[in-house]
Design a protein around this motif. Structure first.
Motif, PDB file in Angstrom:
ATOM      1  N   ASP A   1       0.816  -1.216   0.000  1.00 47.82           N
ATOM      2  CA  ASP A   1       0.000   0.000   0.000  1.00 47.82           C
ATOM      3  C   ASP A   1       0.847   1.263   0.000  1.00 47.82           C
ATOM      4  O   ASP A   1       0.395   2.309  -0.457  1.00 47.82           O
ATOM      5  CB  ASP A   1      -0.938   0.020   1.209  1.00 47.82           C
TER       6      ASP A   1
ATOM      7  N   CYS B   1       3.009  -7.920  -4.904  1.00 48.42           N
ATOM      8  CA  CYS B   1       1.724  -7.317  -4.546  1.00 48.42           C
ATOM      9  C   CYS B   1       0.553  -7.888  -5.328  1.00 48.42           C
ATOM     10  O   CYS B   1      -0.562  -7.922  -4.810  1.00 48.42           O
ATOM     11  CB  CYS B   1       1.789  -5.808  -4.728  1.00 48.42           C
TER      12      CYS B   1
ATOM     13  N   ASP C   1      -1.307  -6.647  -7.303  1.00 54.89           N
ATOM     14  CA  ASP C   1      -2.334  -5.641  -7.556  1.00 54.89           C
ATOM     15  C   ASP C   1      -1.914  -4.854  -8.788  1.00 54.89           C
ATOM     16  O   ASP C   1      -0.906  -4.178  -8.788  1.00 54.89           O
ATOM     17  CB  ASP C   1      -2.451  -4.710  -6.351  1.00 54.89           C
TER      18      ASP C   1
END
Length: 165
Positions: A108, A157, A159
């Protein structure tokens, strides 16, 4: 008389008093505590627990090398800073800080910085926009290191929302 203040990007703001200062300090602490919630789990003997505190402290210190998601190498007065002609394009911050964030599982925090760098400093053909340094930039290895960071971010990640379209 004792005064409370905070400094940001070359400006100093005086705060109304101690309660405002400590309120902002508590907000700052809460942000970093929550940011470190997802850090990789490390178990050390009680006698070595300060090693983990030191690692966290270094990560927190490195986050100060950004203005938002934009890397700011230096204090605004060096030639690689956002306050200079190159507009903060030196990739050392994103390469070192975000590599460490990925090592610790802090996706994040790492992905917005990596995404910002690629969107603003990497051309469609893969060259880096160094502004005042021309095509050679600071290092011939930067392109390979950035490619490696990109692959690591995707691998760690998973993402893909941060990727440039």
């Amino acid at each position: 008389q004792f005064q409370y203040f905070f400094a940001a990007n070359g400006t100093i703001s005086r705060l109304a008093g101690g309660s405002e200062f400590y309120s902002r300090l508590l907000d700052y602490k809460r942000f970093f505590d929550s940011a470190l919630d997802d850090i990789m789990d490390v178990t050390l003997p009680d006698s070595d627990r300060r090693q983990l505190d030191t690692a966290k402290s270094v990560l927190l210190s490195a986050w100060g090398n950004y203005i938002g998601d934009q890397p700011n190498y230096g204090d605004g007065g060096t030639y690689w800073s956002v306050g200079r002609q190159d507009n903060g394009s030196l990739p050392l911050n994103v390469l070192s800080v975000e590599d460490a964030n990925l090592d610790w599982g802090l996706c994040d925090l790492a992905l917005p910085h990596i995404g910002y760098y690629f969107q603003n400093y990497v051309s469609a053909n893969g060259s880096i926009k160094y502004y005042t340094w021309g095509a050679l930039g600071d290092s011939v290895g930067d392109i390979g290191r950035l490619a490696g960071l990109y692959v690591k971010a995707v691998r760690v990640c998973g993402d893909h929302a941060w990727e440039r379209s």
